[in-house]
Design an enzyme around this catalytic site. Structure first.
Site, PDB file in Angstrom:
ATOM      1  N   ALA A 105       0.855  -1.192   0.000  1.00  0.00           N
ATOM      2  CA  ALA A 105       0.000   0.000   0.000  1.00  0.00           C
ATOM      3  C   ALA A 105       0.887   1.237   0.000  1.00  0.00           C
ATOM      4  O   ALA A 105       2.107   1.142   0.178  1.00  0.00           O
ATOM      5  CB  ALA A 105      -0.893   0.011   1.239  1.00  0.00           C
ATOM      6  N   LYS A 106       0.334   2.376  -0.197  1.00  0.00           N
ATOM      7  CA  LYS A 106       1.053   3.648  -0.054  1.00  0.00           C
ATOM      8  C   LYS A 106       0.028   4.735   0.144  1.00  0.00           C
ATOM      9  O   LYS A 106      -1.139   4.587  -0.268  1.00  0.00           O
ATOM     10  CB  LYS A 106       1.881   3.944  -1.306  1.00  0.00           C
TER      11      LYS A 106
END
Ligand code: NAD
Length: 414
Positions: A105-106
């Site tokens: 994720a980011k």
């Protein structure tokens, strides 16, 4: 953006090569190439001046087949949805490559934080956390620091999340030690870069002790690369920050550079060294170049002028696809980001497990486990690369994609 490609197109070009190497099936390709969930949120902040400013925030969860989503939060003017999407995908391959039980994720807020007060930063962080908290959680999605975010920002995120979920130190990593931050986590990305470099040097027969290193970016990652190399007696000849760089052929005083950075001054204030631009830093006379700042630092415009024989990608996606090919054609060795900077997320994993178990490791154990993970990741990557006669980047992507594909298949995603 470089060569007409957006960051996610550029990362996907690397993904395509890895997927081809393992003959990934079309239907799995479609699942793995795109994000599971992409959230854009409005982040209104009352500034100290009384003005209301509205920023855009993002969280992209790319793939969670192997565990909870995991990835940093950056505050930067270029942190738009496409960049965050690209970085989330890199996290998926990275966590798989180092075999830690997380997905990718980011997150980010598109903002220039220079000149913002601590109160404004805190208000923005809390508003953003509240806006995405329905997709976060100890076993769901766990943010960490990245560009322009740090342990204090993680403490505010943890507090905002805990306000509605109960005390949850494991909901973010990279926290201050007083709130469950693991001793060693802050240094983990930079140390991990050096552990991989040591292993690579050994493998390639390079004498690291007599090598000269240049580092672009002297924030969390760059400064810990510099400190760790300095402790080992390796000469760091050049470093830079957003204002510019300094170069000294017989080695820079790392302690003084760290003091400058810690007191929020530019490293360009160092006395007794030549001032260089960030462009010159990348092209300076050195053996090992460590980009540790932004994406697309090395593009087809400057790749031909890179003099270092080894490029270790501490930053995420610092080399454009075109530049990657140019460097390889020129016989340079590249340690790709998904391998080189995986110490950060590995250290985050150690912090998360300690928070969950409520049992603290000593920093020596943290560093030894970190070294073990990084060395193993380098060894499997170089083994694949040499067997298949491909680059370390293609090998790293192929290994990561294969592991995620297996987990996705077992979970019934396709
Ligand atoms: P940071 O904000 O602590 O430091 C960034 C450094 O880059 C600062 O010295 C800043 O002055 C410099 N910089 C900013 N813009 C620049 C420019 N245009 N030219 C040259 N230098 C510039 O960030 P960080 O956490 O050290 O992250 C650096 C890179 O490492 C990012 O690409 C990030 O995604 C990657 N990374 C970070 C972690 C982590 O644990 N923090 C983990 C993996 C990868």
């Amino acid at each position: 953006m470089s060569e007409g490609l957006t960051p996610s197109q550029s990362v996907n070009a690397f993904f395509d090569r890895g997927a081809e190497l393992i003959h990934l099936k079309d239907e799995m390709y479609d699942v793995l190439k795109t994000s599971y969930r992409e959230i854009s949120v409005q982040v209104p902040v009352r500034m100290d001046s009384g003005e209301l400013r509205v920023f855009s925030g993002y969280r992209v969860q790319h793939n969670g087949a192997r565990g909870p989503y995991k990835g940093g939060i950056r505050y930067h003017p270029e942190a738009d949805l496409d960049e965050v999407r690209a970085l989330a995908s890199l996290m998926t391959w990275k966590t798989a490559l180092v075999e830690i039980p997380f997905g990718g994720a980011k997150g980010g807020i598109q903002v220039d934080i220079s000149g913002m007060s601590a109160r404004e930063l805190q208000a923005m962080t809390r508003r953003f956390t509240n806006a995405i908290s329905h997709v976060l959680g100890v076993h769901r999605d766990i943010p960490a620091p990245d560009l322009n975010t740090n342990a204090q920002v993680m403490a505010w995120m943890m507090d905002a999340f805990s306000a509605s979920h109960g005390y949850s130190p494991a909901c973010v990593t990279g926290k201050p030690p007083e709130l469950g931050g693991a001793p060693g986590r802050e240094a983990a990305t930079g140390r991990g870069v050096v552990y991989v470099l040591e292993e690579a040097a050994k493998h390639w027969g390079i004498d690291l002790a007599s090598s000269r290193v240049a580092i672009q970016g002297f924030g969390n990652v760059g400064s810990w690369v510099g400190r760790t190399l300095d402790e080992m007696g390796v000469t760091v000849v050049g470093v830079s920050d957003v204002k510019g760089g300094v170069y000294r052929g017989d080695g820079l005083d790392i302690d003084r550079l760290v003091k400058l950075a810690d007191s929020r001054r530019s490293i360009t204030e160092l006395e007794g060294a030549d001032l260089v631009t960030n462009e010159e830093l990348l092209e300076c006379d050195c053996d090992v170049l460590v980009p540790a700042a932004l994406g697309d630092a090395i593009t087809e415009h400057n790749a031909a002028r890179v003099r270092a024989a080894v490029v270790v990608e501490a930053a995420n996606h610092p080399t454009s696809t075109g530049a990657d090919q140019m460097l390889m054609d020129a016989g340079k060795r590249i340690v790709p980001d998904v391998l080189a900077n995986a110490g950060g997320v590995t250290g985050s994993y150690f912090e998360w497990t300690q928070n969950i178990q409520q049992f603290n490791w000593k920093e020596e154990r943290f560093n030894q486990e970190l070294r073990d993970v990084m060395v193993r990741a380098f060894d499997v990557t170089v083994d694949f690369a040499e067997r298949r006669q491909v680059s370390l980047r293609d090998a790293a992507f192929a290994i990561g994609i294969e592991r995620v594909a297996r987990a996705s298949k077992l979970r019934g995603y396709v």
